[in-house]
Each structure stands twice: as structure tokens, then as C-alpha cells.
Design an enzyme around this catalytic site. Structure first.
Site, PDB file in Angstrom:
ATOM      1  N   GLU A   1      -5.402  -8.833   0.169  1.00  0.00           N
ATOM      2  CA  GLU A   1      -5.622  -8.164   1.286  1.00  0.00           C
ATOM      3  C   GLU A   1      -6.737  -8.348   1.337  1.00  0.00           C
ATOM      4  O   GLU A   1      -7.879  -7.172   0.146  1.00  0.00           O
ATOM      5  CB  GLU A   1      -5.057  -7.431   2.023  1.00  0.00           C
ATOM      6  CG  GLU A   1      -3.925  -7.599   2.311  1.00  0.00           C
ATOM      7  CD  GLU A   1      -3.170  -6.386   2.953  1.00  0.00           C
ATOM      8  OE1 GLU A   1      -3.758  -5.573   4.267  1.00  0.00           O
ATOM      9  OE2 GLU A   1      -1.912  -6.016   3.492  1.00  0.00           O
ATOM     10  N   GLU A  24       0.945  -1.027   0.173  1.00  0.00           N
ATOM     11  CA  GLU A  24       0.064  -0.269   0.306  1.00  0.00           C
ATOM     12  C   GLU A  24       0.913   1.537   0.223  1.00  0.00           C
ATOM     13  O   GLU A  24       0.621   2.147   0.815  1.00  0.00           O
ATOM     14  CB  GLU A  24      -0.938   0.018   1.400  1.00  0.00           C
ATOM     15  CG  GLU A  24      -1.951  -1.373   0.643  1.00  0.00           C
ATOM     16  CD  GLU A  24      -2.820  -1.470   1.995  1.00  0.00           C
ATOM     17  OE1 GLU A  24      -3.255  -0.119   2.984  1.00  0.00           O
ATOM     18  OE2 GLU A  24      -3.942  -2.374   2.558  1.00  0.00           O
TER      19      GLU A  24
END
Ligand code: AHR
Length: 513
Positions: free
Chosen positions: A315, A196
Site C-alpha cells: 500500500e 496491518e
């Protein structure tokens, strides 16, 4: 270990029950085994462990627990992870990875340095490091996937991590590995180029250009060290919160299109408004996002020959109640899942199978305690509601994904129009058809007529239903309100009729001839 497809027979002892024929909703599904979407990559059934709360320490690994083996691994958790058929296991984060220095986590455990852990506001003991993780993945039977530190880490550090794990040459790094007890390289194939990195919360966050340049040099060094590694670039998943997520993905792919093998995307969903119909339709948004990312990848790859980049949805889960970090330290992000969450999980898995041509890896976040299907205390564990759909898919939804004709009644919700009550995917492998279906209706049975276009049913159809007394039913240490139960289904020739109970997830397994 249980063999695939024998699951319902060997594990589920509930009596066969014929469901009534009096439902009001009807749907039709046509199946042609030659009409395929793509090969289902077993890595769709991956998982993830992060140094966060009680996922690793207190979950996977608990050196002081009487339930742990001599190396500190919780035996009960290991057993539950093995039964989940986890195919690929991501580690060490997540946000944690962006300030993780792997050299801190090797060598004699008592000599490893404790460090401030800033992602989740605690202290990292470093007692669970590279060896502990790679040995664990081996024990679980999962491919390891290491997410490297492209936040505060350096090119040298990531290159040496690959060398330490994968090289067979005689070097300072491989001598160190041997000195720490591992003679042969592990040959870790999957490596993440950070986590991220688009988010301002990420340690070492960069602009898309800065990340692209930095990750490109890291990728080159990693592939020069071991040309067999597969690299997962950090894509943007931050839809609708001010981050230009499509722009990030476009820019990053321009830099990494000749090096990356996957683009990592994340998605968490929740039901804060307590709106069952809308929550159950969350997978529609997932499908839209998959298509958008696929388009961006196709555009980037339009002038690149002989290379493919796939999506690693590394995720995903339901996560909204335990979002706050107020319990800084140990017990954080501990979601207690109910039936509706399990249904959403099944619809997410359907979406991955229905896009099997482009989604080639997916990792539920996370395995134990932290937004997880397995929940422990010091005395034992229980399986959360979301464990069961993941297990049934992982065991049986393999082979080729089939493109189905589905004619289902629909409804509308706050965010979505045209939501089919029947959410379904199908796979076909060595003569066996497996269909996974969710009835999104909260209180009506859905009667479905299945018709085979090119084959015939070759015997009894196994049906396993995951359901519970109420959409809010939860499992606890005291018992499981939500669990799989065997149902019966009878097929004749090319046709099968099945009544899906309200708010249910069902897996149908049939031999075709
Ligand atoms: O899985 C929990 C956290 O969610 C991860 O650390 C991060 O990558 C994501 O935002």
C-alpha cells in the site's frame, strides 16, 4: 492493448517542442549498463482494490450502471485499468480483510448474506466475492493477490480458501467451486497473512508474538494445501506513532522466516503544511525505510539457507486530504490529485526501481475512486494526475535497474537535508534505456548532461513529460490540466543533454548500441 514503448508514439499526439537551453541548474548523470541494482520485478506496478467507499461498488463493479457489462463490471473502468498495465491486484483489503469471511461471497449473488462491515462502518453486500475478483484480475491481466483474514478469521477458513481457489483434488471445497461455475483451479500464487496486524485499529489486532504464532500455523496450512503459494507477512509500517515498528518486524520474521516470502510494508504521505519542497522529498524517507526493513530482513535471514524474503510495499500513495471517515458509508477517502501529487508518485516509483533488488512488489492504494488514479461518476470517468507516472513506469521501466552516478544541485527542507533537485532512476532492457526523472524545482529548469560509459546512443531519444500549468493543477471530468506530452531530445555519441522543465516528471527512452 498498447504495446510497451510505443506509448508516446501511439497515444500522445502533442507536437515535439525543443526546450530552451537557458536554465540555471545543471546536473550530470553517468550510466553504465553493466552496473545493475537488480531485476525489476513487474509486480512493482501493482494495484489494490478494497471493499471501501466507491472502490469496488460504484467503481470496479456497478451492477445497475448502464456502463457495466452483463456481469456488473464497469467497462470504462476495466479499460482504464488495462491501460495502466496493472501487474498484480490485491484484494479484498486493507482493513476490510480482517473481518471478511470469504464463504459469504460465493454462490448465487442474491443468496449471499449482507453483513455489518466494521472497518469502514457500512454494510457489505457480498455481491463481489472470490469469483468476481479472480475473474476481474484475469480480465485486467493482473496476477491476483488475496489478503486473507488473520484478524477474526480461523486457520480452517484460510486453509479452505486456498483449497477452494487452488486445489485440483476432488474435495468438498473444490466441488463447491465447480458448483459455483469454476471447474479449473485459479492457482492464486500470492496470499497475504493479514493486513496491518500491528495496529490497534485492526480487527483482531495482536501483539507481534501472538500474530507471529498465529500466522505461522496459517502459513503452514496454506503451504501444505499448495506448496506453490507465496506468502506475504504483515509487517509494521507505523513509523513514529508509538508502535515499535522495527521490533514488530524483527519478531514476526523470527516466527515466519521459513514460511513467508515477502514482508508487507505500507506508506502514505501528504502535504498538510503546503510545503512543496518538503513534500517532494518524501521519497527520501521511503528510501530510508526500505533500507531499514532490508537490514531487518537480512538479520533474520542470516541463519537461514536458500530462502529469500523480499519487501512487498503493498500500500502506498499520497493520502492526506480525504483522511477522515466523516462520510461513513459511500463516498469516503476520495482524494482529488494535483500535479505535485503526481510528482511524488513518480519519485516513489523511482525509489522502488532504485531498490529493485529487495522491493519485489508494490501496490498503489487504490485503483478506483478511493485514493485512486481512476475517478468515476455515474456517467463516466477521468484519469487523475497520478495515473500518468504509474502508467509510464508500468509500460516501460522494465528489465534491469541501473545504479547511476548522479551529481545534482541540492536543497534543504523542513525534514530533509541534501535533497537532489534531480530524482532519477534508470532501467535497461533488450538494448533500450529508460530513465524516469523528476525535476523537484518549483520554478527552474534543470539542465542535465547524460553520459554513457559503455554504450552509444543509437538514434533519437523519445521524451514524454507529465506537467501542468501549476503545481496545484488538477484533472476533472471537464478536462485534464495534467497529462503527458511528447518532447524531443537529441543525443550524440555517448552524450545526451536534456532540460527538465520546472515541476515536471519526464520519461526518456533511448536505444543504445
Ligand atoms: O488503503 C486504505 C487503508 O489504509 C487500508 O484499508 C489500510 O490497510 C490502510 O491503513
Amino acid at each position: 492493448m498498447l504495446s510497451r514503448r510505443s506509448f508516446s508514439k501511439t497515444v500522445l499526439a502533442a507536437p515535439a517542442i525543443l526546450r530552451g537551453q537557458s536554465g540555471q541548474l545543471h546536473a550530470r548523470v553517468k550510466i553504465d549498463t553493466e552496473r545493475t541494482i537488480g531485476d525489476i520485478d513487474p509486480k512493482l506496478y501493482g494495484n489494490f482494490i478494497e471493499h471501501l467507499g466507491r472502490c469496488i461498488e460504484g467503481g470496479v463493479f456497478d451492477e445497475k450502471s448502464p456502463l457495466a457489462d452483463a456481469n456488473g463490471y464497469r467497462r470504462d473502468v476495466l479499460d482504464a485499468a488495462k491501460k495502466l498495465d496493472v501487474t498484480v491486484l490485491r484484494w479484498p483489503g486493507g482493513n476490510f480483510s480482517s473481518n471478511y469471511h470469504w464463504l459469504d461471497g460465493i454462490g448465487p449473488r442474491d443468496r449471499r448474506p449482507p453483513r455489518l462491515e466494521m472497518a469502514w462502518g457500512t454494510v457489505e453486500s457480498n455481491r463481489f466475492g472470490t469469483h468476481e475478483f479472480l475473474n476481474y484480475a484475469e480480465m485486467v491481466g493482473a496476477e491476483p493477490y488475496i489478503c486473507a483474514n488473520l484478524g477474526t478469521g480461523t486457520w480452517d477458513e484460510v486453509q479452505q480458501w486456498v483449497e477452494y481457489c487452488n486445489s485440483a483434488e476432488d474435495t468438498a471445497m473444490t466441488r463447491l467451486r465447480k458448483q459455483n461455475g469454476r471447474r479449473d483451479p485459479w492457482k492464486v500464487t500470492y496470499w497475504g497473512l493479514g493486513n496491518e496486524m500491528d495496529g490497534p485499529w485492526q480487527m483482531g489486532h495482536r501483539t507481534a508474538d501472538d500474530y507471529g504464532k498465529f500466522a505461522l500455523e496459517a502459513a503452514k496450512l496454506m503451504k501444505l494445501t499448495d506448496p506453490n503459494v507465496k506468502l506475504i507477512a504483515a509487517g509494521s509500517s507505523n513509523f513514529g506513532n508509538g508502535i515499535d515498528w522495527t521490533g514488530w518486524n524483527r519478531t514476526v520474521l523470527e516466527y515466519l522466516k521459513n514460511q513467508a516470502d515477502y514482508l508487507s510494508i505500507h506508506m502514505y504521505v501528504g502535504n498538510p503544511q503546503n510545503d512543496f519542497g518538503d513534500f517532494l522529498a518524501s521519497s527520501m524517507e521511503l528510501s530510508t525505510r526500505i533500507k531499514t526493513v532490508e537490514g531487518i530482513i537480512d538479520t533474520a535471514m542470516s541463519n537461514v539457507r536458500n530462502r529469500k524474503i523480499y519487501i512487498a510495499w503493498d500500500e502506498w500513495n499520497v493520502w492526506y486530504r480525504a483522511r477522515g471517515n466523516e462520510e461513513r458509508g459511500r463516498r469516503i477517502l476520495e482524494e482529488h490529485y494535483n500535479l505535485e501529487d503526481a510528482l511524488v508518485v513518480a519519485t516513489f516509483l523511482n525509489a522502488f526501481v532504485n531498490h529493485a533488488h529487495i522491493v519485489k512488489m508494490a501496490n498503489m492504494a487504490q485503483l478506483v475512486n478511493v485514493i485512486a488514479p481512476i475517478f468515476t461518476n455515474e456517467k463516466g470517468l477521468y484519469l487523475q494526475t497520478i495515473y500518468y507516472p504509474l502508467q509510464l513506469f508500468a509500460m516501460n521501466a522494465r528489465g534491469k535497474a541501473l545504479e547511476l552516478f548522479v551529481d545534482s544541485p541540492k536543497y534543504k527542507s523542513r525534514r530533509f537535508d541534501d535533497i537532489p533537485y534531480l530524482d532519477i532512476s534508470a532501467s535497461f532492457d533488450k538494448g533500450t534505456l529508460v530513465m524516469n526523472a523528476v525535476n523537484r524545482h518549483p520554478d527552474q529548469t534543470l539542465e542535465v548532461e547524460f553520459e554513457l560509459e559503455d554504450k552509444t546512443f543509437g538514434g533519437p531519444v523519445e521524451a514524454v513529460e507529465v506537467n501542468g500549468p501549476d503545481i496545484k493543477s488538477e484533472n476533472t471530468f471537464d478536462g485534464s490540466a495534467v497529462k503527458p506530452a511528447m518532447r524531443s531530445a537529441t543525443a550524440e555519441g555517448k552524450k545526451l543533454r536534456y532540460s527538465f522543465a520546472p515541476h515536471s516528471y519526464t520519461q526518456l527512452v533511448a536505444r543504445l548500441v
